[in-house]
Design a protein around this motif. Sequence first.
Motif, mmCIF file in Angstrom:
data_model
loop_
_atom_site.group_PDB
_atom_site.id
_atom_site.type_symbol
_atom_site.label_atom_id
_atom_site.label_comp_id
_atom_site.label_asym_id
_atom_site.label_seq_id
_atom_site.Cartn_x
_atom_site.Cartn_y
_atom_site.Cartn_z
ATOM 1 N N GLN A 1 0.859 -1.190 0.000
ATOM 2 C CA GLN A 1 0.000 0.000 0.000
ATOM 3 C C GLN A 1 0.892 1.236 0.000
ATOM 4 O OE1 GLN A 1 -2.198 0.642 3.660
ATOM 5 N NE2 GLN A 1 -3.931 1.421 2.502
ATOM 6 N N LYS B 1 1.897 4.833 0.993
ATOM 7 C CA LYS B 1 1.699 5.801 2.076
ATOM 8 C C LYS B 1 2.646 6.961 1.802
ATOM 9 C CE LYS B 1 0.142 2.544 5.537
ATOM 10 N NZ LYS B 1 0.339 1.962 6.864
ATOM 11 N N THR C 1 4.365 0.301 1.587
ATOM 12 C CA THR C 1 4.414 -0.505 2.799
ATOM 13 C C THR C 1 3.778 -1.859 2.542
ATOM 14 O OG1 THR C 1 4.196 1.509 4.116
ATOM 15 C CG2 THR C 1 3.743 -0.571 5.236
ATOM 16 N N ASN D 1 -7.228 3.916 -1.546
ATOM 17 C CA ASN D 1 -6.027 3.148 -1.197
ATOM 18 C C ASN D 1 -5.338 2.721 -2.488
ATOM 19 O OD1 ASN D 1 -6.141 2.404 1.918
ATOM 20 N ND2 ASN D 1 -8.235 2.418 1.132
#
Length: 136
Positions: free
Chosen positions: A84, A86, A91, A117
């Motif tokens: 994901q 960030k 991450t 996301n």
Amino acid sequence: MNRAYRLAISGVLTAGLVAGGAATAFAAAPAPAAAHKAVAAAKPAPKPALTAQASAQAVKAWQEFRVTGKATAIKPGTTVTLQQQKGTKWTALPAKVTVNKNSTYSMRVKLGIKGKNTLRVAGGGAVSAPFVVTVR
């Protein structure tokens, strides 16, 4: 045959005859057809690649969805991980599976962070193109 190639072959044949006989001369001479085929057959190995897509573009918080894809030039049994974004960093999430013998994978995912996301899959020296799943 071009002239330079003929001269090179005749030089090898002459050196072989002087050194010890016709068998040596013919063994030392390169086979032009075989050498050409060997060069043509040497193709670069394909680069590892991953595709990834989500089963849903929008889900409720903690609702399960699937991420599936195909692995190219990656051995079966290799672990792929969902990542994901960030900020500017990626991450790893606790969603991991192994590539199966058909070079595909499928993982169950639940996200709790509301909003958009940006996700991708990484493993085997490759990363997929990013995709977005919106959590409502």
